[in-house]
Design a protein around this motif. Structure first.
Motif, short mmCIF file in Angstrom:
data_model
loop_
_atom_site.label_atom_id
_atom_site.label_comp_id
_atom_site.label_asym_id
_atom_site.label_seq_id
_atom_site.Cartn_x
_atom_site.Cartn_y
_atom_site.Cartn_z
N HIS A 6 5.47 85.91 28.99
CA HIS A 6 6.26 84.65 29.40
C HIS A 6 5.87 84.28 30.71
O HIS A 6 6.24 83.06 31.14
CB HIS A 6 7.62 85.15 29.15
N ARG A 7 5.45 85.03 31.95
CA ARG A 7 5.30 84.85 33.16
C ARG A 7 4.13 83.41 33.24
O ARG A 7 4.20 82.81 33.99
CB ARG A 7 4.82 85.88 33.99
N ARG A 8 3.42 83.39 32.34
CA ARG A 8 2.34 82.40 32.19
C ARG A 8 3.19 81.03 32.25
O ARG A 8 2.70 79.74 32.36
CB ARG A 8 1.39 82.31 31.25
N HIS A 9 4.30 80.86 31.46
CA HIS A 9 5.05 79.85 31.30
C HIS A 9 5.87 79.27 32.62
O HIS A 9 6.65 78.27 32.65
CB HIS A 9 6.02 79.63 30.17
N SER A 10 5.95 80.24 33.65
CA SER A 10 6.61 80.10 34.82
C SER A 10 6.11 78.87 35.61
O SER A 10 4.95 78.74 35.85
CB SER A 10 6.97 81.43 35.82
N HIS A 64 2.61 93.06 32.88
CA HIS A 64 2.61 91.84 33.00
C HIS A 64 2.22 91.61 34.56
O HIS A 64 1.78 90.38 34.51
CB HIS A 64 4.47 91.54 33.08
N GLU A 65 2.42 92.59 35.24
CA GLU A 65 1.75 92.13 36.61
C GLU A 65 0.39 92.03 36.49
O GLU A 65 -0.40 91.05 37.09
CB GLU A 65 2.13 93.22 37.56
N LEU A 66 -0.39 92.91 35.38
CA LEU A 66 -1.95 92.95 35.28
C LEU A 66 -2.05 91.60 34.68
O LEU A 66 -3.28 91.01 34.86
CB LEU A 66 -2.20 93.91 34.37
N ASP A 67 -1.41 90.92 33.72
CA ASP A 67 -1.69 89.83 32.91
C ASP A 67 -1.51 88.56 33.90
O ASP A 67 -2.52 87.78 33.77
CB ASP A 67 -0.47 89.88 31.85
N PHE A 71 -4.34 86.01 34.73
CA PHE A 71 -4.25 84.49 34.53
C PHE A 71 -4.55 83.57 36.05
O PHE A 71 -5.15 82.62 35.88
CB PHE A 71 -2.67 84.20 34.24
N LEU A 72 -4.29 84.33 36.96
CA LEU A 72 -4.28 83.69 38.39
C LEU A 72 -5.52 83.72 38.97
O LEU A 72 -6.14 82.90 39.77
CB LEU A 72 -3.24 83.88 39.30
N CYS A 73 -6.20 84.88 38.60
CA CYS A 73 -7.39 85.22 39.59
C CYS A 73 -8.64 85.38 38.54
O CYS A 73 -9.71 85.81 39.45
CB CYS A 73 -6.98 86.36 40.39
N HIS A 206 -6.67 87.56 21.32
CA HIS A 206 -7.81 88.13 21.99
C HIS A 206 -7.64 88.21 23.35
O HIS A 206 -7.94 89.24 24.11
CB HIS A 206 -9.06 87.10 21.68
N ASP A 207 -6.91 87.23 24.15
CA ASP A 207 -6.55 87.07 25.56
C ASP A 207 -5.55 88.43 25.94
O ASP A 207 -5.86 88.92 26.86
CB ASP A 207 -6.07 85.77 25.84
N ALA A 208 -4.51 88.71 24.95
CA ALA A 208 -3.58 89.42 25.33
C ALA A 208 -4.33 90.95 25.11
O ALA A 208 -3.95 91.75 25.92
CB ALA A 208 -2.40 89.68 24.40
#
Length: 237
Positions: A6-10, A64-67, A71-73, A206-208
């Motif tokens: 869910h953090r990708r929606h933040s 979630h930290e790793l995802d 996502f960011l880097c 696949h991404d997850a």
């Protein structure tokens, strides 16, 4: 398939992503992530949380930290991790130190502990979850060739004078404000759009799977006390 990272929606995460993509701090050199809090004793009254294969903060929380880091880097290709369960003496870790190498050439560290009273968790600092004490601190730090970004306060530190760069010269703080919004609400709206067929999953299976592979590599490194390289997964479709 839509996976619930869910953090990708933040809105704060999205703003941080935009700042990094826009090179607001130049080329990314390194990232430091801190996730520290004290889980209450009653948390472990649910038996599976303190036993393998599903228990422990690596799979419950740090995935979630790793995802978010992915996502960011960008993609992670090597991890080396150490862990301790000395404080609670459970079958699972309560403290973890992870060193990560990214495909971009940047490096990252993730230090986590769920047995210390501390204000430096994503949940407390972003104020997204009302069950957590609200902290005014930061939990992520992005270091670039032209400045640094502290998250989630969105403070960018850099030298504004190109002729006065170095540790003897003052830094200027530029503060940004992320738009308010509940990432769980945004994720649910996105999920409905995926069901209607008007949008593609932000996090497909696949991404997850790539994020899950990183988490399992962390556990493997803890067990073997060796670095673990992640082999590229086959393309989806």
């Amino acid at each position: 398939v839509l996976v619930g990272h869910h953090r990708r929606h933040s809105t704060a995460i999205r703003q941080a992503q935009q700042l990094l993509n826009d090179r607001a701090i130049g080329d990314l050199i390194a990232v430091s992530l801190l996730w520290a809090l004290k889980k209450p004793d009653e948390y472990f009254e649910v038996d599976w949380r303190s036993h393998r294969p599903g228990g422990g903060p690596v799979l419950i929380n740090l995935i979630h930290e790793l995802d978010t880091l992915r996502f960011l880097c960008g993609e992670i290709h090597r991890v080396y991790a150490q862990a301790s369960s000395r404080t609670r003496q459970l079958d699972v870790e309560d403290s973890v130190s992870i060193s990560l190498s990214l495909q971009s050439g940047a490096i990252a560290t993730l230090l986590a502990c769920d047995t210390t009273p501390a204000p430096w968790s994503y949940e407390a600092t972003t104020h997204e979850n009302p069950l957590y004490f609200e902290s005014p601190e930061n939990c992520y730090f992005f270091l670039g060739t032209e400045g640094g970004l502290a998250f989630p306060r969105m403070d960018i530190w850099r030298h504004d004078d190109p002729n006065a760069i170095g540790w003897q010269h003052p830094l200027t703080r530029h503060s940004r404000t992320a738009a308010p919004g509940d990432p769980l609400d945004a994720q649910l709206e996105h999920f409905c759009d995926v069901i209607r067929g008007v949008d593609q999953p932000l996090v497909d299976a696949h991404d997850a799977t790539r994020t899950l592979a990183v988490a399992h590599a962390v556990l493997e490194s803890i067990q073997t006390q060796q670095p673990v390289e992640l082999t590229p997964l086959p393309l989806s479709g």
